[in-house]
Enzyme design. Structure first.
Site, PDB file in Angstrom:
ATOM      1  N   GLU A  78     -12.013   5.233   4.702  1.00 12.51           N
ATOM      2  CA  GLU A  78     -11.480   6.047   5.799  1.00 12.51           C
ATOM      3  C   GLU A  78     -12.519   6.156   6.915  1.00 12.51           C
ATOM      4  O   GLU A  78     -12.178   6.140   8.096  1.00 12.51           O
ATOM      5  CB  GLU A  78     -11.066   7.435   5.311  1.00 12.51           C
ATOM      6  CG  GLU A  78      -9.883   7.455   4.358  1.00 12.51           C
ATOM      7  CD  GLU A  78      -8.540   7.114   4.975  1.00 12.51           C
ATOM      8  OE1 GLU A  78      -8.448   6.936   6.210  1.00 12.51           O
ATOM      9  OE2 GLU A  78      -7.566   7.013   4.210  1.00 12.51           O
ATOM     10  N   TYR A 112       0.834  -1.201   0.000  1.00 12.35           N
ATOM     11  CA  TYR A 112       0.000   0.000   0.000  1.00 12.35           C
ATOM     12  C   TYR A 112       0.875   1.260   0.000  1.00 12.35           C
ATOM     13  O   TYR A 112       0.639   2.189  -0.775  1.00 12.35           O
ATOM     14  CB  TYR A 112      -0.922  -0.035   1.228  1.00 12.35           C
ATOM     15  CG  TYR A 112      -1.799   1.167   1.370  1.00 12.35           C
ATOM     16  CD1 TYR A 112      -2.850   1.399   0.485  1.00 12.35           C
ATOM     17  CD2 TYR A 112      -1.594   2.077   2.402  1.00 12.35           C
ATOM     18  CE1 TYR A 112      -3.664   2.506   0.624  1.00 12.35           C
ATOM     19  CE2 TYR A 112      -2.400   3.189   2.538  1.00 12.35           C
ATOM     20  CZ  TYR A 112      -3.444   3.398   1.648  1.00 12.35           C
ATOM     21  OH  TYR A 112      -4.247   4.501   1.790  1.00 12.35           O
ATOM     22  N   TRP A 165      -5.590   0.859  10.114  1.00 12.85           N
ATOM     23  CA  TRP A 165      -5.755   0.868   8.667  1.00 12.85           C
ATOM     24  C   TRP A 165      -5.513  -0.516   8.076  1.00 12.85           C
ATOM     25  O   TRP A 165      -6.143  -0.892   7.088  1.00 12.85           O
ATOM     26  CB  TRP A 165      -4.842   1.924   8.038  1.00 12.85           C
ATOM     27  CG  TRP A 165      -5.044   2.055   6.567  1.00 12.85           C
ATOM     28  CD1 TRP A 165      -4.137   1.800   5.594  1.00 12.85           C
ATOM     29  CD2 TRP A 165      -6.236   2.452   5.877  1.00 12.85           C
ATOM     30  NE1 TRP A 165      -4.689   2.018   4.339  1.00 12.85           N
ATOM     31  CE2 TRP A 165      -5.988   2.418   4.495  1.00 12.85           C
ATOM     32  CE3 TRP A 165      -7.517   2.830   6.304  1.00 12.85           C
ATOM     33  CZ2 TRP A 165      -6.936   2.739   3.534  1.00 12.85           C
ATOM     34  CZ3 TRP A 165      -8.466   3.156   5.340  1.00 12.85           C
ATOM     35  CH2 TRP A 165      -8.169   3.108   3.978  1.00 12.85           C
TER      36      TRP A 165
END
Length: 192
Positions: free
Chosen positions: A51, A29, A59
């Site tokens: 988000e 990522y 995350w």
């Protein structure tokens, strides 16, 4: 965190932001997505949605479930998500492959409906809050803010237009991930 602890050399010889080395998916990522300019309404809608789901969680939890989120939310097709019914909400609340938070699920659906009511591109609206001039590259993690005047203004504008789970901290994370700001720290191979 001192600058020397903000980047970590990888096994491939590339130095990365330290947060990116704990998991192969984080590294992918970091290397391929985070801080890369993201354009387009569907892509920006997906990021806002993810988000929002991330709020209060790590995350990596979201990244590992992203394929399931994409399946559950029709690949974040805005019109399709906006048409989701109460029965679909109930199905999603029972789906163990995603985060089963009713408020976050209904926020994604409501945000899709709000997107359709904007009268302009969601991507263009979000990008209109890009800082000008851009802030200097952070020397260390301690130089990276949690919120900015721009993320607060973006949050306020989206809320005014009916969006939910778009607080200033969440919107700053969006700005980082979508490349609206570039918070790769000095010394990271992505910091060009």
């Amino acid at each position: 965190m001192p600058p020397s602890e903000s980047i970590v050399p990888g096994t491939d010889g590339k130095s990365r932001c330290a947060w990116a080395v704990n998991d192969p998916e984080y590294q992918r990522y970091h290397d391929e997505e985070w801080g890369t300019p993201l354009i387009g309404d569907r892509a920006v809608f997906e990021k806002i949605s993810l988000e929002g789901f991330q709020a209060g969680l790590s995350w990596i939890t979201i990244l590992k479930r992203r394929p399931a989120f994409r399946e559950a939310f029709a690949n974040f097709d805005i019109e399709t998500v906006a048409s989701f019914s109460d029965a679909t909400v109930e199905e999603l609340v029972q789906n163990p492959a995603i985060i089963r938070h009713r408020g976050k699920i209904t926020a994604v659906i409501g945000n899709a409906r709000a997107t359709l009511q904007l009268g302009e591109s969601l991507s263009d609206l979000v990008w209109s809050f890009r800082p000008d001039p851009l802030p200097p590259r952070p020397a260390s993690f301690s130089d990276i803010p949690a919120i900015t005047a721009e993320s607060t203004a973006l949050s306020n504008e989206l809320r005014r237009r009916g969006f939910r789970f778009v607080g200033p901290t969440t919107m700053y994370a969006l700005m980082q991930s979508a490349g609206i700001v570039d918070d790769h720290v000095e010394g990271c191979w992505r910091a060009v």
